[in-house]
Design a protein around this motif. Structure first.
Motif, PDB file in Angstrom:
ATOM      1  N   LEU A 159       0.846  -1.199   0.000  1.00  0.00           N
ATOM      2  CA  LEU A 159       0.000   0.000   0.000  1.00  0.00           C
ATOM      3  C   LEU A 159       0.877   1.242   0.000  1.00  0.00           C
ATOM      4  CD1 LEU A 159      -2.900   1.215   0.392  1.00  0.00           C
ATOM      5  CD2 LEU A 159      -2.457   1.127   2.846  1.00  0.00           C
ATOM      6  N   GLU A 160       0.567   2.178  -0.867  1.00  0.00           N
ATOM      7  CA  GLU A 160       1.286   3.449  -0.910  1.00  0.00           C
ATOM      8  C   GLU A 160       0.270   4.582  -0.927  1.00  0.00           C
ATOM      9  OE1 GLU A 160       4.186   3.758  -3.952  1.00  0.00           O
ATOM     10  OE2 GLU A 160       5.225   1.897  -3.423  1.00  0.00           O
ATOM     11  N   GLU A 161       0.100   5.211   0.204  1.00  0.00           N
ATOM     12  CA  GLU A 161      -0.780   6.354   0.356  1.00  0.00           C
ATOM     13  C   GLU A 161       0.028   7.511   0.939  1.00  0.00           C
ATOM     14  OE1 GLU A 161      -3.799   6.524  -0.656  1.00  0.00           O
ATOM     15  OE2 GLU A 161      -4.240   4.417  -1.092  1.00  0.00           O
ATOM     16  N   PRO A 162      -0.442   8.755   0.789  1.00  0.00           N
ATOM     17  CA  PRO A 162       0.297   9.878   1.365  1.00  0.00           C
ATOM     18  C   PRO A 162       0.552   9.732   2.863  1.00  0.00           C
ATOM     19  CG  PRO A 162      -1.404  10.677  -0.127  1.00  0.00           C
ATOM     20  CD  PRO A 162      -1.625   9.197   0.018  1.00  0.00           C
ATOM     21  N   GLU A 163      -0.397   9.093   3.579  1.00  0.00           N
ATOM     22  CA  GLU A 163      -0.272   8.981   5.029  1.00  0.00           C
ATOM     23  C   GLU A 163       0.358   7.659   5.473  1.00  0.00           C
ATOM     24  OE1 GLU A 163      -3.136   9.126   3.415  1.00  0.00           O
ATOM     25  OE2 GLU A 163      -4.111  11.048   3.821  1.00  0.00           O
ATOM     26  N   LEU A 164       0.457   6.679   4.557  1.00  0.00           N
ATOM     27  CA  LEU A 164       0.869   5.346   4.994  1.00  0.00           C
ATOM     28  C   LEU A 164       1.464   4.549   3.846  1.00  0.00           C
ATOM     29  CD1 LEU A 164       0.804   3.129   7.225  1.00  0.00           C
ATOM     30  CD2 LEU A 164      -1.457   2.502   6.368  1.00  0.00           C
ATOM     31  N   ALA A 165       2.599   3.915   4.123  1.00  0.00           N
ATOM     32  CA  ALA A 165       3.212   2.973   3.185  1.00  0.00           C
ATOM     33  C   ALA A 165       3.355   1.633   3.898  1.00  0.00           C
ATOM     34  CB  ALA A 165       4.567   3.472   2.710  1.00  0.00           C
ATOM     35  N   VAL A 166       2.865   0.579   3.270  1.00  0.00           N
ATOM     36  CA  VAL A 166       2.963  -0.772   3.814  1.00  0.00           C
ATOM     37  C   VAL A 166       3.439  -1.687   2.692  1.00  0.00           C
ATOM     38  CG1 VAL A 166       1.703  -2.690   4.862  1.00  0.00           C
ATOM     39  CG2 VAL A 166       1.043  -0.344   5.419  1.00  0.00           C
ATOM     40  N   PRO A 167       4.489  -2.490   2.966  1.00  0.00           N
ATOM     41  CA  PRO A 167       5.296  -2.589   4.186  1.00  0.00           C
ATOM     42  C   PRO A 167       6.040  -1.279   4.481  1.00  0.00           C
ATOM     43  CG  PRO A 167       5.718  -4.437   2.707  1.00  0.00           C
ATOM     44  CD  PRO A 167       4.948  -3.442   1.926  1.00  0.00           C
ATOM     45  N   HIS A 168       6.385  -1.099   5.735  1.00  0.00           N
ATOM     46  CA  HIS A 168       7.120   0.109   6.113  1.00  0.00           C
ATOM     47  C   HIS A 168       8.446   0.148   5.350  1.00  0.00           C
ATOM     48  CE1 HIS A 168       9.128   3.175   8.471  1.00  0.00           C
ATOM     49  NE2 HIS A 168       8.013   3.381   9.154  1.00  0.00           N
ATOM     50  N   PRO A 169       8.721   1.244   4.641  1.00  0.00           N
ATOM     51  CA  PRO A 169       9.893   1.288   3.761  1.00  0.00           C
ATOM     52  C   PRO A 169      11.239   1.178   4.476  1.00  0.00           C
ATOM     53  CG  PRO A 169       8.847   3.456   3.931  1.00  0.00           C
ATOM     54  CD  PRO A 169       7.915   2.482   4.566  1.00  0.00           C
ATOM     55  N   GLU A 170      11.296   1.444   5.777  1.00  0.00           N
ATOM     56  CA  GLU A 170      12.561   1.438   6.494  1.00  0.00           C
ATOM     57  C   GLU A 170      12.889   0.089   7.123  1.00  0.00           C
ATOM     58  OE1 GLU A 170      14.761   4.111   6.817  1.00  0.00           O
ATOM     59  OE2 GLU A 170      13.492   5.025   5.291  1.00  0.00           O
ATOM     60  N   ILE A 171      12.034  -0.916   6.957  1.00  0.00           N
ATOM     61  CA  ILE A 171      12.253  -2.212   7.617  1.00  0.00           C
ATOM     62  C   ILE A 171      13.648  -2.784   7.351  1.00  0.00           C
ATOM     63  CG2 ILE A 171      11.538  -4.644   7.621  1.00  0.00           C
ATOM     64  CD1 ILE A 171       8.658  -3.704   7.346  1.00  0.00           C
ATOM     65  N   PRO A 172      14.120  -2.857   6.103  1.00  0.00           N
ATOM     66  CA  PRO A 172      15.421  -3.509   5.859  1.00  0.00           C
ATOM     67  C   PRO A 172      16.607  -2.773   6.482  1.00  0.00           C
ATOM     68  CG  PRO A 172      14.154  -3.280   3.829  1.00  0.00           C
ATOM     69  CD  PRO A 172      13.484  -2.429   4.849  1.00  0.00           C
ATOM     70  N   LYS A 173      16.420  -1.492   6.873  1.00  0.00           N
ATOM     71  CA  LYS A 173      17.533  -0.689   7.373  1.00  0.00           C
ATOM     72  C   LYS A 173      17.607  -0.663   8.895  1.00  0.00           C
ATOM     73  CE  LYS A 173      16.746   2.548   3.531  1.00  0.00           C
ATOM     74  NZ  LYS A 173      16.441   3.968   3.197  1.00  0.00           N
ATOM     75  N   ARG A 174      16.614  -1.161   9.581  1.00  0.00           N
ATOM     76  CA  ARG A 174      16.498  -0.917  11.017  1.00  0.00           C
ATOM     77  C   ARG A 174      16.689  -2.193  11.841  1.00  0.00           C
ATOM     78  NH1 ARG A 174      11.382   3.361  11.432  1.00  0.00           N
ATOM     79  NH2 ARG A 174      12.441   5.094  10.385  1.00  0.00           N
ATOM     80  N   ARG A 175      17.819  -2.288  12.483  1.00  0.00           N
ATOM     81  CA  ARG A 175      18.063  -3.425  13.360  1.00  0.00           C
ATOM     82  C   ARG A 175      17.084  -3.425  14.528  1.00  0.00           C
ATOM     83  NH1 ARG A 175      21.638  -7.208  14.802  1.00  0.00           N
ATOM     84  NH2 ARG A 175      22.981  -6.725  13.023  1.00  0.00           N
ATOM     85  N   PHE A 176      16.727  -2.213  15.028  1.00  0.00           N
ATOM     86  CA  PHE A 176      15.824  -2.150  16.180  1.00  0.00           C
ATOM     87  C   PHE A 176      14.409  -2.612  15.828  1.00  0.00           C
ATOM     88  CE2 PHE A 176      15.664   2.150  14.345  1.00  0.00           C
ATOM     89  CZ  PHE A 176      14.306   2.383  14.247  1.00  0.00           C
ATOM     90  N   VAL A 177      14.146  -2.788  14.520  1.00  0.00           N
ATOM     91  CA  VAL A 177      12.886  -3.404  14.081  1.00  0.00           C
ATOM     92  C   VAL A 177      13.094  -4.881  13.777  1.00  0.00           C
ATOM     93  CG1 VAL A 177      11.186  -3.485  12.216  1.00  0.00           C
ATOM     94  CG2 VAL A 177      11.851  -1.289  13.194  1.00  0.00           C
ATOM     95  N   LEU A 178      14.104  -5.188  12.996  1.00  0.00           N
ATOM     96  CA  LEU A 178      14.310  -6.559  12.542  1.00  0.00           C
ATOM     97  C   LEU A 178      14.659  -7.520  13.683  1.00  0.00           C
ATOM     98  CD1 LEU A 178      16.270  -5.876   9.235  1.00  0.00           C
ATOM     99  CD2 LEU A 178      13.962  -6.824   9.451  1.00  0.00           C
ATOM    100  N   GLU A 179      15.421  -7.035  14.672  1.00  0.00           N
ATOM    101  CA  GLU A 179      15.832  -7.932  15.755  1.00  0.00           C
ATOM    102  C   GLU A 179      14.642  -8.403  16.590  1.00  0.00           C
ATOM    103  OE1 GLU A 179      18.807  -7.645  19.545  1.00  0.00           O
ATOM    104  OE2 GLU A 179      19.551  -6.917  17.607  1.00  0.00           O
ATOM    105  N   PRO A 180      13.793  -7.486  17.095  1.00  0.00           N
ATOM    106  CA  PRO A 180      12.623  -7.986  17.837  1.00  0.00           C
ATOM    107  C   PRO A 180      11.599  -8.674  16.940  1.00  0.00           C
ATOM    108  CG  PRO A 180      12.576  -5.587  17.703  1.00  0.00           C
ATOM    109  CD  PRO A 180      13.902  -6.011  17.187  1.00  0.00           C
ATOM    110  N   LEU A 181      11.463  -8.208  15.688  1.00  0.00           N
ATOM    111  CA  LEU A 181      10.509  -8.831  14.781  1.00  0.00           C
ATOM    112  C   LEU A 181      10.895 -10.274  14.484  1.00  0.00           C
ATOM    113  CD1 LEU A 181       7.949  -8.432  13.086  1.00  0.00           C
ATOM    114  CD2 LEU A 181       9.407  -7.581  11.228  1.00  0.00           C
ATOM    115  N   SER A 182      12.198 -10.535  14.399  1.00  0.00           N
ATOM    116  CA  SER A 182      12.650 -11.902  14.116  1.00  0.00           C
ATOM    117  C   SER A 182      12.371 -12.847  15.278  1.00  0.00           C
ATOM    118  CB  SER A 182      14.151 -11.901  13.790  1.00  0.00           C
ATOM    119  OG  SER A 182      14.919 -11.533  14.931  1.00  0.00           O
TER     120      SER A 182
END
Length: 273
Positions: free
Chosen positions: A224-247
């Motif tokens: 999904l790409e809307e002015p208010e929201l992009a899904v999946p979140h575009p920064e996921i591959p860059k953020r260890r603080f997201v990927l580590e707990p998500l994994s």
């Protein structure tokens, strides 16, 4: 997904725009396809593992008699939500409400509204680096738990991480959670923002300090790409603080655009670092 089908259940109820419809009532026909898993019920011959369609018919009848609406669109929406929230084994529903006596002044057989609704799986990242970080996060998660259209599932461990984005500030407490929801992505975003606002979140500096941050990461496999929201979140591959707990809670979740699993994205990020 397996289905149990109910065809043309007759319900006499008081729904409609015109006074005579709400005062005198009229006949409605209800068709429902109940999406559920019935393999265990079929193999064990035990109703405990299936949905009792007799009970469902009684609940549909009771709900339509007790809750009056002007539009059959509202009847369908509210009834679908009620059944999905109250029947634990119900994963989704196709619901059609027919109005044979629609007062349109012209000959017709029936007017109907048909909708499909189901539980969606989503993943949310959360973080805080101001005040009582754990309290802000717990309060935000409670906002999600309090919404009847949301079921909070697995929650990762919380990890302490350095600030992201180059703004000097305190360390963050970060984590991720899994949930099921009847809400659309935009409706879910509104609930996340409500949780942030409850903790007096202020958006003064991009990537700046915050009492609570809640980001929608994935919503099923939607893109999904809307002015208010992009899904999946575009920064996921860059953020260890997201990927580590998500994994921790969803290592094999597939990124619908990159076609890589969360654990693979974390491994690639570690190699780059």
């Amino acid at each position: 997904m397996d289905k149990i089908t109910i065809q043309n259940l007759e319900v006499y109820a008081n729904h409609g725009v015109f006074p005579e419809e709400t005062a005198l009532g009229q006949k409605f026909l209800v068709c429902a396809e109940l999406w559920t898993e019935i393999r265990t019920a079929g193999r064990t011959d035990d109703l405990e593992y299936s949905i009792n369609y007799g009970t469902v018919c009684q609940e549909i009848t009771r709900f339509m008699k007790e809750h009056t609406s002007r539009l059959i669109e509202a009847v369908a929406e509210q009834l679908a939500e009620y059944l999905l929230q109250t029947l634990p084994l119900l994963k989704g529903i196709t619901l059609e409400i027919k109005k044979p006596w629609a007062p349109v002044g012209l000959p017709l057989d029936t007017v109907s509204v048909k909708i499909e609704r189901c539980w969606h799986r989503a993943y949310v990242a959360f973080g805080s680096n101001m005040g009582d970080r754990r309290s802000h996060i717990d309060s935000g998660i409670q906002v999600l738990r309090d919404d009847p259209a949301i079921r909070v599932g697995s929650i990762s461990d919380m990890i302490v991480t350095e600030p992201y984005g180059g703004v000097e500030q305190e360390d963050f407490l970060n984590g991720c959670l899994e949930l099921e929801t009847l809400l659309t992505p935009m409706e879910l975003l509104a609930v996340l923002q409500k949780a942030e606002q409850k903790e007096n979140r202020e958006r003064l500096v991009h990537w700046g300090p915050r009492t609570l941050d809640m980001d929608l990461l994935f919503y099923d496999d939607e893109v999904l790409e809307e002015p208010e929201l992009a899904v999946p979140h575009p920064e996921i591959p860059k953020r260890r603080f997201v990927l580590e707990p998500l994994s921790q809670i969803a290592p094999y979740k597939m990124h619908p655009v990159l076609k890589k699993r969360v654990k693979e994205l974390l491994e690639e990020l570690s190699d780059r670092e």
